[in-house]
Design a protein around this motif. Sequence first.
Motif, PDB file in Angstrom:
ATOM      1  N   VAL A   1       0.853  -1.183   0.000  1.00 36.48           N
ATOM      2  CA  VAL A   1       0.000   0.000   0.000  1.00 36.48           C
ATOM      3  C   VAL A   1       0.892   1.236   0.000  1.00 36.48           C
ATOM      4  O   VAL A   1       1.795   1.366   0.826  1.00 36.48           O
ATOM      5  CB  VAL A   1      -0.923   0.017   1.238  1.00 36.48           C
ATOM      6  CG1 VAL A   1      -1.729   1.311   1.279  1.00 36.48           C
ATOM      7  CG2 VAL A   1      -1.852  -1.185   1.218  1.00 36.48           C
TER       8      VAL A   1
ATOM      9  N   LYS B   1       1.082   2.350  -9.557  1.00 34.36           N
ATOM     10  CA  LYS B   1       0.323   1.163  -9.964  1.00 34.36           C
ATOM     11  C   LYS B   1       1.081   0.372 -11.030  1.00 34.36           C
ATOM     12  O   LYS B   1       1.057  -0.867 -11.024  1.00 34.36           O
ATOM     13  CB  LYS B   1      -1.052   1.589 -10.503  1.00 34.36           C
ATOM     14  CG  LYS B   1      -2.053   1.977  -9.405  1.00 34.36           C
ATOM     15  CD  LYS B   1      -2.445   0.780  -8.567  1.00 34.36           C
ATOM     16  CE  LYS B   1      -3.486   1.135  -7.506  1.00 34.36           C
ATOM     17  NZ  LYS B   1      -4.822   1.373  -8.055  1.00 34.36           N
TER      18      LYS B   1
ATOM     19  N   ARG C   1      -2.432  -0.659  -3.510  1.00 32.52           N
ATOM     20  CA  ARG C   1      -3.367   0.461  -3.416  1.00 32.52           C
ATOM     21  C   ARG C   1      -2.578   1.755  -3.287  1.00 32.52           C
ATOM     22  O   ARG C   1      -1.444   1.755  -2.811  1.00 32.52           O
ATOM     23  CB  ARG C   1      -4.307   0.320  -2.210  1.00 32.52           C
ATOM     24  CG  ARG C   1      -5.425  -0.691  -2.385  1.00 32.52           C
ATOM     25  CD  ARG C   1      -6.473  -0.504  -1.285  1.00 32.52           C
ATOM     26  NE  ARG C   1      -5.894  -0.605   0.046  1.00 32.52           N
ATOM     27  CZ  ARG C   1      -6.419  -0.044   1.130  1.00 32.52           C
ATOM     28  NH1 ARG C   1      -7.510   0.702   1.028  1.00 32.52           N
ATOM     29  NH2 ARG C   1      -5.843  -0.195   2.310  1.00 32.52           N
TER      30      ARG C   1
ATOM     31  N   ASP D   1      -6.948   5.337  -5.122  1.00 26.87           N
ATOM     32  CA  ASP D   1      -8.045   4.638  -4.458  1.00 26.87           C
ATOM     33  C   ASP D   1      -8.746   5.534  -3.443  1.00 26.87           C
ATOM     34  O   ASP D   1      -9.933   5.362  -3.186  1.00 26.87           O
ATOM     35  CB  ASP D   1      -7.506   3.387  -3.753  1.00 26.87           C
ATOM     36  CG  ASP D   1      -6.947   2.382  -4.747  1.00 26.87           C
ATOM     37  OD1 ASP D   1      -7.754   1.695  -5.393  1.00 26.87           O
ATOM     38  OD2 ASP D   1      -5.713   2.309  -4.878  1.00 26.87           O
TER      39      ASP D   1
END
Length: 407
Positions: A296, A318, A324, A358
């Motif tokens: 993350v 990403k 995330r 996100d």
Amino acid sequence: MVRNIVLLSGSSHPTFVDRIASALGVAPSSRVLTKFASGETRCEIRDSVRGKDVYIVQSFGVGEGGHSDPARGTTSGGKHTVNDYFIELCIMISACKTGGAKRVTAVLPLFPYSRQPDLPFSKAGEPLVGLTAQQQHDGSGERKPGGGAKMGADCGNYTTHDYESPSLMMALQATSGQKHFMAHAGSLVANLLTCAGADRILTCDLHEKAYQGFFDIPVDNLYARPHLKRYIQQNIPNYRDAVIVSPDAGGAKRATAIADSLGLAFALIHKERRPPNISLAPKAAMMLVGDVASRVCILVDDLADTGDTIVRAARLLKREGAERVIALLTHGVLSGDAAARIDGNGNGDGDGASSALDRVVVTNTVPQEAHQARCTRLEVLDISGTFAEAIRRVHHGESVRTLFQYD
């Protein structure tokens, strides 16, 4: 309840002022803020400020059609700009000083023009920005004294009448890659606030800390870091495995402060501008320094205006395998189509790709109601309590630094 204090609200963020007033146990003082048909601002302070400690709260986001509230004494139409809010603030400060206020403190959750600090100048009197094409080509990166707009040998002394000569006009032009006539926006804003009568400035997360040196009055720079850290600890599962990421080199120190205090890994996104050809304009290429695969990523920055930087950074993360991407921002200005870009509903660059973000978490230093209506990924943290406590401490002559002593 705090006594002998006057809390005044500008028209930019009345909800924030109501929260501060509730925490202090006082009611916002009455004032009238209107505009004439010509666009000039009119201000009237209806409550007595003589001998009082006055705090004027004004933020500097982009107003969505103004904030009209006849009960509060605010009637405005059309879209407000940063300049409208700034002039309004200066007039309110001046009105309080004229009314005999003992001290006037400008409470600015988002400081105006904070991204335009004064530029350092060389001994030759030219700003140290930009490089000539030859300097870019040889890679020296050094500026020679007097390397700016050079006067020809036949120019000699000149007066304003000599501007009629085309040859002299060409000699006075700045050379390629240089910017000679730069405004000192930083010290100008500081001087305007001081001349209006401000005795103290209270703000949060200055984009450029050098701004504090432009004032000859006290400047208290609060931090949103404790709120951002608390959010990470309470709302991100297994946050110990997360990575704190700075979207650019300028914010590395800010991001590492959070990473070090929480014991998290750190990564940096580096923007490199190398033109493929000297005659072409340089294009920014983003490169990741650090490992984010299957983790993350928490992007930390102080301000998002168009949102382009954090959206591009999220896409890069990403592509590098991040699980995330969550962005934590102090000031969510989000002007133009930034909210739509973050939400992925057409990100403003024409490719139609959805946003890789996100979640985006911002504080309420700027009004966020309109942004939340357009962006489902946006969360807002309330930091009005920090400002209320800072105001209480300043009013009673206590230390503001101890607010962040155990951060």
